[in-house]
Scaffold this motif. Structure first.
Motif, PDB file in Angstrom:
ATOM      1  N   VAL A 118      -2.897  13.219  -4.760  1.00  0.00           N
ATOM      2  CA  VAL A 118      -2.293  11.245  -4.311  1.00  0.00           C
ATOM      3  C   VAL A 118      -2.342  11.400  -5.260  1.00  0.00           C
ATOM      4  O   VAL A 118      -3.677  11.180  -6.014  1.00  0.00           O
ATOM      5  CB  VAL A 118      -1.531  11.902  -3.528  1.00  0.00           C
ATOM      6  CG1 VAL A 118      -1.201  12.848  -2.756  1.00  0.00           C
ATOM      7  CG2 VAL A 118      -3.107  11.323  -2.876  1.00  0.00           C
ATOM      8  N   LEU A 119      -1.951   9.685  -5.847  1.00  0.00           N
ATOM      9  CA  LEU A 119      -1.992   8.456  -6.651  1.00  0.00           C
ATOM     10  C   LEU A 119      -1.562   7.328  -4.962  1.00  0.00           C
ATOM     11  O   LEU A 119      -0.241   7.353  -4.743  1.00  0.00           O
ATOM     12  CB  LEU A 119      -0.815   7.870  -7.295  1.00  0.00           C
ATOM     13  CG  LEU A 119      -0.757   8.640  -8.636  1.00  0.00           C
ATOM     14  CD1 LEU A 119      -0.080   8.435  -9.700  1.00  0.00           C
ATOM     15  CD2 LEU A 119      -2.588   8.810  -8.941  1.00  0.00           C
ATOM     16  N   CYS A 145      -5.522  -2.080  -8.306  1.00  0.00           N
ATOM     17  CA  CYS A 145      -5.960  -0.450  -8.275  1.00  0.00           C
ATOM     18  C   CYS A 145      -4.718   0.275  -7.796  1.00  0.00           C
ATOM     19  O   CYS A 145      -4.468   0.338  -7.007  1.00  0.00           O
ATOM     20  CB  CYS A 145      -7.257  -0.845  -7.859  1.00  0.00           C
ATOM     21  SG  CYS A 145      -8.703  -1.704  -8.767  1.00  0.00           S
ATOM     22  N   THR A 146      -5.310   1.296  -8.308  1.00  0.00           N
ATOM     23  CA  THR A 146      -4.537   2.661  -8.357  1.00  0.00           C
ATOM     24  C   THR A 146      -5.717   3.972  -8.158  1.00  0.00           C
ATOM     25  O   THR A 146      -6.852   3.993  -9.306  1.00  0.00           O
ATOM     26  CB  THR A 146      -4.147   2.718  -8.897  1.00  0.00           C
ATOM     27  OG1 THR A 146      -2.383   1.856  -8.902  1.00  0.00           O
ATOM     28  CG2 THR A 146      -3.009   4.320  -8.781  1.00  0.00           C
ATOM     29  N   ASP A 147      -5.567   4.463  -7.293  1.00  0.00           N
ATOM     30  CA  ASP A 147      -6.694   5.891  -7.078  1.00  0.00           C
ATOM     31  C   ASP A 147      -5.748   6.896  -6.866  1.00  0.00           C
ATOM     32  O   ASP A 147      -5.172   6.571  -6.421  1.00  0.00           O
ATOM     33  CB  ASP A 147      -8.028   5.429  -5.778  1.00  0.00           C
ATOM     34  CG  ASP A 147      -9.175   4.756  -6.358  1.00  0.00           C
ATOM     35  OD1 ASP A 147      -9.152   4.539  -7.572  1.00  0.00           O
ATOM     36  OD2 ASP A 147     -10.196   3.834  -4.954  1.00  0.00           O
ATOM     37  N   LEU A 196     -15.253   3.255   1.290  1.00  0.00           N
ATOM     38  CA  LEU A 196     -15.506   3.517   0.285  1.00  0.00           C
ATOM     39  C   LEU A 196     -14.378   1.853   0.299  1.00  0.00           C
ATOM     40  O   LEU A 196     -13.678   1.395   1.138  1.00  0.00           O
ATOM     41  CB  LEU A 196     -14.700   4.353  -0.466  1.00  0.00           C
ATOM     42  CG  LEU A 196     -15.515   5.667  -0.415  1.00  0.00           C
ATOM     43  CD1 LEU A 196     -14.487   7.235  -0.331  1.00  0.00           C
ATOM     44  CD2 LEU A 196     -16.888   5.613  -1.147  1.00  0.00           C
ATOM     45  N   TRP A 197     -14.012   0.757  -0.607  1.00  0.00           N
ATOM     46  CA  TRP A 197     -13.304   0.444  -1.062  1.00  0.00           C
ATOM     47  C   TRP A 197     -11.903   0.732  -2.599  1.00  0.00           C
ATOM     48  O   TRP A 197     -12.329   1.584  -3.525  1.00  0.00           O
ATOM     49  CB  TRP A 197     -14.221  -0.706  -2.001  1.00  0.00           C
ATOM     50  CG  TRP A 197     -14.765  -1.549  -1.033  1.00  0.00           C
ATOM     51  CD1 TRP A 197     -16.252  -0.816  -0.523  1.00  0.00           C
ATOM     52  CD2 TRP A 197     -13.830  -2.345   0.479  1.00  0.00           C
ATOM     53  NE1 TRP A 197     -16.723  -1.498   0.583  1.00  0.00           N
ATOM     54  CE2 TRP A 197     -15.760  -2.288   1.212  1.00  0.00           C
ATOM     55  CE3 TRP A 197     -12.927  -2.916   0.674  1.00  0.00           C
ATOM     56  CZ2 TRP A 197     -15.600  -2.884   2.435  1.00  0.00           C
ATOM     57  CZ3 TRP A 197     -13.063  -3.909   1.720  1.00  0.00           C
ATOM     58  CH2 TRP A 197     -14.388  -3.767   2.491  1.00  0.00           C
ATOM     59  N   LEU A 201       0.417  -0.992   0.030  1.00  0.00           N
ATOM     60  CA  LEU A 201       0.364   0.105   0.169  1.00  0.00           C
ATOM     61  C   LEU A 201       1.370   1.139   0.106  1.00  0.00           C
ATOM     62  O   LEU A 201       1.410   1.590   0.795  1.00  0.00           O
ATOM     63  CB  LEU A 201      -0.876  -0.232   1.329  1.00  0.00           C
ATOM     64  CG  LEU A 201      -1.775   1.400   1.218  1.00  0.00           C
ATOM     65  CD1 LEU A 201      -2.530   1.304   0.238  1.00  0.00           C
ATOM     66  CD2 LEU A 201      -2.286   0.970   2.595  1.00  0.00           C
ATOM     67  N   THR A 202       1.185   1.992  -1.231  1.00  0.00           N
ATOM     68  CA  THR A 202       1.341   2.915  -1.297  1.00  0.00           C
ATOM     69  C   THR A 202       1.003   3.965  -1.485  1.00  0.00           C
ATOM     70  O   THR A 202       0.069   4.385  -2.143  1.00  0.00           O
ATOM     71  CB  THR A 202       2.630   3.138  -2.062  1.00  0.00           C
ATOM     72  OG1 THR A 202       2.277   2.604  -3.647  1.00  0.00           O
ATOM     73  CG2 THR A 202       3.755   1.348  -1.569  1.00  0.00           C
ATOM     74  N   MET A 203       1.775   5.445  -0.870  1.00  0.00           N
ATOM     75  CA  MET A 203       1.182   7.022  -1.455  1.00  0.00           C
ATOM     76  C   MET A 203       2.262   7.682  -2.225  1.00  0.00           C
ATOM     77  O   MET A 203       3.100   7.309  -2.081  1.00  0.00           O
ATOM     78  CB  MET A 203       0.425   7.217  -0.553  1.00  0.00           C
ATOM     79  CG  MET A 203      -0.150   9.392  -0.800  1.00  0.00           C
ATOM     80  SD  MET A 203      -0.555  10.074   0.613  1.00  0.00           S
ATOM     81  CE  MET A 203      -2.383   9.818   1.139  1.00  0.00           C
TER      82      MET A 203
END
Length: 157
Positions: A55-56, A104-106, A98-99, A37-39
């Motif tokens: 941010v991603l 995936c990348t948001d 939210l999920w 899990l990265t930002m």
């Protein structure tokens, strides 16, 4: 009677201690990260400023993760991270569940000028909480502000 008085004093003391933990206290998120899990900050110029950031968040953890819209901006002072105190701006962050699915990348846009004001020179990070069905995790992205310009902190910096 003496015992009842001591319990009453202890109760008031405990309530008083709880009120000491206000925004602005030290935070320790390093032990609650999740591998995969990265930002990171979006690459486009102008998407990281002293007023906000895009941010991603990428999830390759092997689990689907839940989250809400809330986030924190924290400042590094003397080697310790502290939550910034929010202004009384009347801003509201909603609490939907939210999920972020595995793989995936948001993209998220944070505009914190109304919550925290324009950030002055210093080292900061955005912190956001995610959870799976077993635990909660924090993901962060660090940046500096110098002379009105915000720059991501890289591993080599």
């Amino acid at each position: 009677m003496l015992a009842a008085g001591m319990i009453l004093c202890l109760s008031f003391s405990m309530i008083g201690c709880g009120n000491q933990l206000k925004k602005g206290s030290a935070v320790h998120l390093e032990d609650s990260s999740l591998e995969g899990l990265t930002m990171s900050f979006a690459e486009d110029a102008g998407l990281l400023t002293p007023d906000g950031a895009t941010v991603l968040v990428e999830n390759t953890s092997g689990s689907d993760l839940s989250y809400s819209q809330d986030y924190a901006v924290q400042v590094l002072q003397n080697g310790t991270w502290y939550d910034l105190k929010q202004k009384d701006s009347g801003s509201v962050i909603t609490g939907e569940l939210l999920w972020l699915s595995d793989g995936c990348t948001d993209t998220y846009e944070f505009g914190w000028k109304d919550l925290y004001g324009t950030l002055s020179d210093g080292t900061y990070r955005i912190a956001k909480n995610y959870a799976d069905f077993t635990a909660a995790y924090w993901v962060t992205a660090e940046f500096t502000v110098e002379n009105g310009t915000a720059t991501p902190v890289t591993d080599g910096q």
